[in-house]
Motif scaffolding. Sequence first.
Motif, PDB file in Angstrom:
ATOM      1  N   LEU A  59       0.808  -1.212   0.000  1.00  0.00           N
ATOM      2  CA  LEU A  59       0.000   0.000   0.000  1.00  0.00           C
ATOM      3  C   LEU A  59       0.837   1.255   0.000  1.00  0.00           C
ATOM      4  CD1 LEU A  59      -1.410   0.969   3.442  1.00  0.00           C
ATOM      5  CD2 LEU A  59      -0.235  -1.193   3.242  1.00  0.00           C
ATOM      6  N   ILE A  60       0.339   2.245  -0.724  1.00  0.00           N
ATOM      7  CA  ILE A  60       0.817   3.624  -0.647  1.00  0.00           C
ATOM      8  C   ILE A  60      -0.107   4.344   0.325  1.00  0.00           C
ATOM      9  CG2 ILE A  60       0.999   5.808  -1.881  1.00  0.00           C
ATOM     10  CD1 ILE A  60       1.520   4.205  -4.440  1.00  0.00           C
ATOM     11  N   GLU A  61       0.465   5.056   1.263  1.00  0.00           N
ATOM     12  CA  GLU A  61      -0.401   5.717   2.234  1.00  0.00           C
ATOM     13  C   GLU A  61       0.342   6.854   2.920  1.00  0.00           C
ATOM     14  OE1 GLU A  61      -3.173   7.141   3.746  1.00  0.00           O
ATOM     15  OE2 GLU A  61      -3.847   5.243   2.865  1.00  0.00           O
ATOM     16  N   HIS A  62      -0.393   7.954   3.207  1.00  0.00           N
ATOM     17  CA  HIS A  62       0.180   9.086   3.940  1.00  0.00           C
ATOM     18  C   HIS A  62      -0.184   9.055   5.414  1.00  0.00           C
ATOM     19  CE1 HIS A  62       2.048  11.320   0.694  1.00  0.00           C
ATOM     20  NE2 HIS A  62       0.967  11.161  -0.047  1.00  0.00           N
ATOM     21  N   ASP A  63      -1.186   8.265   5.773  1.00  0.00           N
ATOM     22  CA  ASP A  63      -1.583   8.179   7.177  1.00  0.00           C
ATOM     23  C   ASP A  63      -0.594   7.276   7.910  1.00  0.00           C
ATOM     24  OD1 ASP A  63      -2.849   7.267   9.647  1.00  0.00           O
ATOM     25  OD2 ASP A  63      -4.680   8.191   8.883  1.00  0.00           O
ATOM     26  N   MET A  64       0.292   7.892   8.678  1.00  0.00           N
ATOM     27  CA  MET A  64       1.376   7.143   9.295  1.00  0.00           C
ATOM     28  C   MET A  64       0.904   6.190  10.392  1.00  0.00           C
ATOM     29  SD  MET A  64       4.228   7.508   7.841  1.00  0.00           S
ATOM     30  CE  MET A  64       3.226   7.436   6.360  1.00  0.00           C
ATOM     31  N   ARG A  65      -0.203   6.517  11.047  1.00  0.00           N
ATOM     32  CA  ARG A  65      -0.720   5.580  12.048  1.00  0.00           C
ATOM     33  C   ARG A  65      -1.157   4.285  11.388  1.00  0.00           C
ATOM     34  NH1 ARG A  65      -1.249   7.738  17.074  1.00  0.00           N
ATOM     35  NH2 ARG A  65      -1.175  10.016  17.213  1.00  0.00           N
ATOM     36  N   LEU A  66      -1.775   4.392  10.227  1.00  0.00           N
ATOM     37  CA  LEU A  66      -2.175   3.196   9.478  1.00  0.00           C
ATOM     38  C   LEU A  66      -0.951   2.422   9.019  1.00  0.00           C
ATOM     39  CD1 LEU A  66      -4.297   1.418   8.051  1.00  0.00           C
ATOM     40  CD2 LEU A  66      -4.146   2.980   6.099  1.00  0.00           C
ATOM     41  N   VAL A  67       0.000   3.115   8.416  1.00  0.00           N
ATOM     42  CA  VAL A  67       1.201   2.456   7.888  1.00  0.00           C
ATOM     43  C   VAL A  67       1.975   1.754   8.995  1.00  0.00           C
ATOM     44  CG1 VAL A  67       3.437   2.834   6.772  1.00  0.00           C
ATOM     45  CG2 VAL A  67       1.410   4.007   5.919  1.00  0.00           C
ATOM     46  N   MET A  68       2.235   2.482  10.075  1.00  0.00           N
ATOM     47  CA  MET A  68       3.026   1.915  11.169  1.00  0.00           C
ATOM     48  C   MET A  68       2.280   0.787  11.888  1.00  0.00           C
ATOM     49  SD  MET A  68       5.936   3.497  11.135  1.00  0.00           S
ATOM     50  CE  MET A  68       6.660   5.000  10.457  1.00  0.00           C
ATOM     51  N   GLY A  69       0.952   0.851  11.859  1.00  0.00           N
ATOM     52  CA  GLY A  69       0.167  -0.143  12.566  1.00  0.00           C
ATOM     53  C   GLY A  69      -0.063  -1.431  11.817  1.00  0.00           C
ATOM     54  N   VAL A  70      -0.048  -1.368  10.471  1.00  0.00           N
ATOM     55  CA  VAL A  70      -0.440  -2.549   9.707  1.00  0.00           C
ATOM     56  C   VAL A  70       0.708  -3.162   8.906  1.00  0.00           C
ATOM     57  CG1 VAL A  70      -1.176  -1.460   7.523  1.00  0.00           C
ATOM     58  CG2 VAL A  70      -2.406  -3.449   8.382  1.00  0.00           C
ATOM     59  N   CYS A  71       1.722  -2.366   8.539  1.00  0.00           N
ATOM     60  CA  CYS A  71       2.786  -2.866   7.661  1.00  0.00           C
ATOM     61  C   CYS A  71       3.893  -3.562   8.452  1.00  0.00           C
ATOM     62  CB  CYS A  71       3.397  -1.725   6.841  1.00  0.00           C
ATOM     63  SG  CYS A  71       2.249  -0.980   5.672  1.00  0.00           S
ATOM     64  N   GLU A  72       4.428  -4.608   7.871  1.00  0.00           N
ATOM     65  CA  GLU A  72       5.557  -5.330   8.477  1.00  0.00           C
ATOM     66  C   GLU A  72       6.891  -4.837   7.916  1.00  0.00           C
ATOM     67  OE1 GLU A  72       2.555  -9.111   8.572  1.00  0.00           O
ATOM     68  OE2 GLU A  72       3.802  -8.649   6.853  1.00  0.00           O
ATOM     69  N   LYS A  73       6.825  -4.249   6.729  1.00  0.00           N
ATOM     70  CA  LYS A  73       8.014  -3.702   6.077  1.00  0.00           C
ATOM     71  C   LYS A  73       7.594  -2.424   5.367  1.00  0.00           C
ATOM     72  CE  LYS A  73      11.211  -4.668   2.243  1.00  0.00           C
ATOM     73  NZ  LYS A  73      11.591  -5.654   1.199  1.00  0.00           N
ATOM     74  N   ILE A  74       8.469  -1.432   5.387  1.00  0.00           N
ATOM     75  CA  ILE A  74       8.165  -0.148   4.756  1.00  0.00           C
ATOM     76  C   ILE A  74       9.354   0.281   3.892  1.00  0.00           C
ATOM     77  CG2 ILE A  74       7.631   2.288   5.152  1.00  0.00           C
ATOM     78  CD1 ILE A  74       6.467   1.408   7.894  1.00  0.00           C
ATOM     79  N   VAL A  75       9.044   0.764   2.692  1.00  0.00           N
ATOM     80  CA  VAL A  75      10.053   1.330   1.796  1.00  0.00           C
ATOM     81  C   VAL A  75       9.734   2.813   1.633  1.00  0.00           C
ATOM     82  CG1 VAL A  75      11.032   1.303  -0.534  1.00  0.00           C
ATOM     83  CG2 VAL A  75      10.359  -0.846   0.559  1.00  0.00           C
ATOM     84  N   VAL A  76      10.758   3.656   1.755  1.00  0.00           N
ATOM     85  CA  VAL A  76      10.571   5.104   1.689  1.00  0.00           C
ATOM     86  C   VAL A  76      11.238   5.657   0.432  1.00  0.00           C
ATOM     87  CG1 VAL A  76      10.778   7.290   2.919  1.00  0.00           C
ATOM     88  CG2 VAL A  76      10.681   5.145   4.211  1.00  0.00           C
ATOM     89  N   LEU A  77      10.442   6.377  -0.371  1.00  0.00           N
ATOM     90  CA  LEU A  77      10.938   7.019  -1.582  1.00  0.00           C
ATOM     91  C   LEU A  77      11.061   8.522  -1.373  1.00  0.00           C
ATOM     92  CD1 LEU A  77       9.027   5.554  -4.698  1.00  0.00           C
ATOM     93  CD2 LEU A  77      11.483   5.469  -4.269  1.00  0.00           C
ATOM     94  N   ASP A  78      12.063   9.121  -1.986  1.00  0.00           N
ATOM     95  CA  ASP A  78      12.202  10.570  -2.022  1.00  0.00           C
ATOM     96  C   ASP A  78      12.869  10.925  -3.343  1.00  0.00           C
ATOM     97  OD1 ASP A  78      11.912  13.160  -1.083  1.00  0.00           O
ATOM     98  OD2 ASP A  78      13.884  13.180  -0.119  1.00  0.00           O
ATOM     99  N   TYR A  79      12.224  11.768  -4.123  1.00  0.00           N
ATOM    100  CA  TYR A  79      12.725  12.134  -5.445  1.00  0.00           C
ATOM    101  C   TYR A  79      13.042  10.899  -6.298  1.00  0.00           C
ATOM    102  CZ  TYR A  79      13.081  16.866  -3.583  1.00  0.00           C
ATOM    103  OH  TYR A  79      12.793  18.076  -3.016  1.00  0.00           O
ATOM    104  N   GLY A  80      12.182   9.897  -6.216  1.00  0.00           N
ATOM    105  CA  GLY A  80      12.311   8.721  -7.064  1.00  0.00           C
ATOM    106  C   GLY A  80      13.331   7.701  -6.622  1.00  0.00           C
ATOM    107  N   LYS A  81      13.991   7.937  -5.483  1.00  0.00           N
ATOM    108  CA  LYS A  81      15.016   7.011  -5.002  1.00  0.00           C
ATOM    109  C   LYS A  81      14.656   6.495  -3.607  1.00  0.00           C
ATOM    110  CE  LYS A  81      18.904   9.012  -7.587  1.00  0.00           C
ATOM    111  NZ  LYS A  81      20.272   9.575  -7.488  1.00  0.00           N
TER     112      LYS A  81
END
Length: 257
Positions: free
Chosen positions: A207-229
């Motif tokens: 999932l793509i998501e801006h709600d950090m409570r949702l992301v931190m609560g449900v995801c087991e792994k997170i990838v962070v992009l900034d300027y395409g990298k």
Amino acid sequence: MPLLDIQKISIQFGGLMAVSDFSMQMEKNDICGLIGPNGAGKTTVFNMLTGVYRPTRGKILFNGKSIAGMRPYNITSEGIARTFQNIRLMKNLTVLENVKISYIYQTKCNLAESILRLPRYFQEEKEIEEKSLELLKVFHLEDKKNELATNLPYGEQRRLEIARALATQPKLLLLDEPAAGMNPQETQKLSDLIRWIREKFDIAILLIEHDMRLVMGVCEKIVVLDYGKIIAEGTPEEIRNNPKVIEAYLGEEAAHA
């Protein structure tokens, strides 16, 4: 063998490198998040995974098969489904019709059988309706089956869009900002729904998501992009405490949410 293996994909639009050397892997039943500031390239990654864009370079392997550059309907047939940030229902069709139409990928009737209304056509129609009603029941929408999709409240439209995606029987479900427009109570219900979908349908979710409570609560792994990298990847705890992520995206307040 990973379910999804993305190997250094990049895409360039004119002189702009929208995504550069993006790599990640997902196993069966993973729930992963893809986060970053607006314009970081997140939806572009989704568009490459679903055949909307063809990577300029790199590989996308799904179940060991290369899917980079495939047509979107072929990728759906391989087992990848998605929802959109702006809900894309067929709003002038009923709730039931919106789900039934997703089963088109599984029909076996040829054109002649459909035009002549031969027995196999009616048998498939019956099976599709039964499957669609069962899916609506799972999402507590069966009592709305004859309503136009446009008349549903926002939260129910979002559930219908997810139900329609699941009708294609995916192995990987891509959710593009599923919490957009939701209040905190709806977001909590969505978090529970995402976990439940993973268990009920035995699938992986990205999932793509801006709600950090949702992301931190449900995801087991997170990838962070900034300027395409990619600037960071790891567990929610690792991401929450990563200085680069805090500086580029989260901010101190979100980091301590």
